[in-house]
Scaffold this active site. Structure first.
Site, PDB file in Angstrom:
ATOM      1  N   LEU A  86       0.493  -1.250   0.153  1.00  0.00           N
ATOM      2  CA  LEU A  86      -0.314  -0.483  -0.106  1.00  0.00           C
ATOM      3  C   LEU A  86       1.028   1.051  -0.049  1.00  0.00           C
ATOM      4  O   LEU A  86       0.295   2.673   0.004  1.00  0.00           O
ATOM      5  CB  LEU A  86      -1.156   0.251   1.094  1.00  0.00           C
ATOM      6  CG  LEU A  86      -1.840  -1.087   0.788  1.00  0.00           C
ATOM      7  CD1 LEU A  86      -2.738  -0.950   3.139  1.00  0.00           C
ATOM      8  CD2 LEU A  86      -3.322  -1.186  -0.005  1.00  0.00           C
ATOM      9  N   GLY A  87       1.932   0.798   0.248  1.00  0.00           N
ATOM     10  CA  GLY A  87       3.094   2.340  -0.450  1.00  0.00           C
ATOM     11  C   GLY A  87       3.670   2.907   0.912  1.00  0.00           C
ATOM     12  O   GLY A  87       3.837   3.191   1.331  1.00  0.00           O
ATOM     13  N   GLY A 108       6.007   1.488   3.259  1.00  0.00           N
ATOM     14  CA  GLY A 108       7.488   1.235   3.163  1.00  0.00           C
ATOM     15  C   GLY A 108       7.797   2.614   2.841  1.00  0.00           C
ATOM     16  O   GLY A 108       8.959   3.050   3.161  1.00  0.00           O
ATOM     17  N   TYR A 140      15.060  -0.815  -2.426  1.00  0.00           N
ATOM     18  CA  TYR A 140      16.298   0.225  -2.976  1.00  0.00           C
ATOM     19  C   TYR A 140      16.557   0.370  -4.248  1.00  0.00           C
ATOM     20  O   TYR A 140      17.681   2.000  -4.047  1.00  0.00           O
ATOM     21  CB  TYR A 140      16.653  -0.370  -1.895  1.00  0.00           C
ATOM     22  CG  TYR A 140      16.096  -0.861  -0.453  1.00  0.00           C
ATOM     23  CD1 TYR A 140      15.355  -0.297  -0.187  1.00  0.00           C
ATOM     24  CD2 TYR A 140      16.102  -1.855   0.228  1.00  0.00           C
ATOM     25  CE1 TYR A 140      15.073  -0.608   1.223  1.00  0.00           C
ATOM     26  CE2 TYR A 140      16.142  -3.018   1.151  1.00  0.00           C
ATOM     27  CZ  TYR A 140      14.902  -1.609   2.222  1.00  0.00           C
ATOM     28  OH  TYR A 140      14.928  -2.094   3.203  1.00  0.00           O
TER      29      TYR A 140
END
Lengths: 150, 150
Positions: free
Chosen positions: A95-96, A98, A132
């Protein structure tokens, strides 16, 4: 997903933070490795000389993710922020949260004049590595972690 | 080798400590990577909120080695001492200064109730790995270092 707040952790968040840490340890099949106590955690994060800090992602009042950090000192670069744990509870992944946590931590590190951020990722954790890479992070797999337990 | 003293670093040792850091960087063929300044180093180690500390090995009044460390916070184990750099100047290698520094740092970590010590070693640095094996250290090469520079 409405009402997402990214904010600095408070002492009263520690029980929930420890829950998320234990959830991750269980996922990594090492639940018994978590030997830190809630009291130690509170004392180290909110005592006279705080050793760690954390951002939390709160959704409708419930903490669903954390980005726990502390200072490191690079003898080449100076003060750097170390991201110890970026955890989003399993049911809230994708869901974003992080990304929101990491973005906010980068803002915090820049505002506080850190010479960069560092962290570690498991070499088989492709989704995390790909995540990343979007930040143009540098990867260096030439090192081995060494530890002495006592 | 007479007159070896292992002691805590003082602010006035910083120029020599930085020299040893630069010597190591040169040995690792990365002299330009050392961008930290003496002033930052002094401020971070001996300011109001010290970020790092160091032991130094002094032989006949000259600093020939350092063990530079700082606090880390493991969310599994709690407070751990991180050994950032264990350096012995090239001309003084093989005389046991590294062992003296590490032994003393272990004593310091135990006395100060750290839950263990951690550090990193280059995966091709066999002499260092063999040295650490004598301490029954645990090795974990499953991790990749990630960094964002800004």
């Amino acid at each position: 997903m409405d009402n997402v707040v990214i904010r600095a952790a408070r002492k009263e968040d520690c029980p929930r933070i420890l829950e998320l840490i234990k959830e991750l340890a269980l996922y990594e099949k090492a639940p018994d490795e978590v030997t830190v106590t809630l009291e130690e955690m509170e004392a180290c994060g909110f005592g006279e000389k705080p050793v760690w800090g954390s951002l939390v992602a709160e959704v409708n009042g419930e903490i669903l993710g954390i980005a726990l950090y502390y200072d490191r000192y690079s003898t080449w670069k100076g003060r750097r922020l170390y991201l110890e744990d970026l955890i989003v509870t399993e049911s809230a992944r994708g869901l974003g949260l992080g990304k929101k946590l990491l973005d906010e931590l980068i803002v915090y590190a820049k505002e506080n004049k850190y010479h960069g951020m560092v962290w570690q990722v498991l070499d088989w954790n492709e989704p995390a590595i790909n995540f990343y890479k979007k930040y143009n992070a540098e990867f260096d797999g030439e090192w081995v972690n060494v530890s002495l337990n006592f």
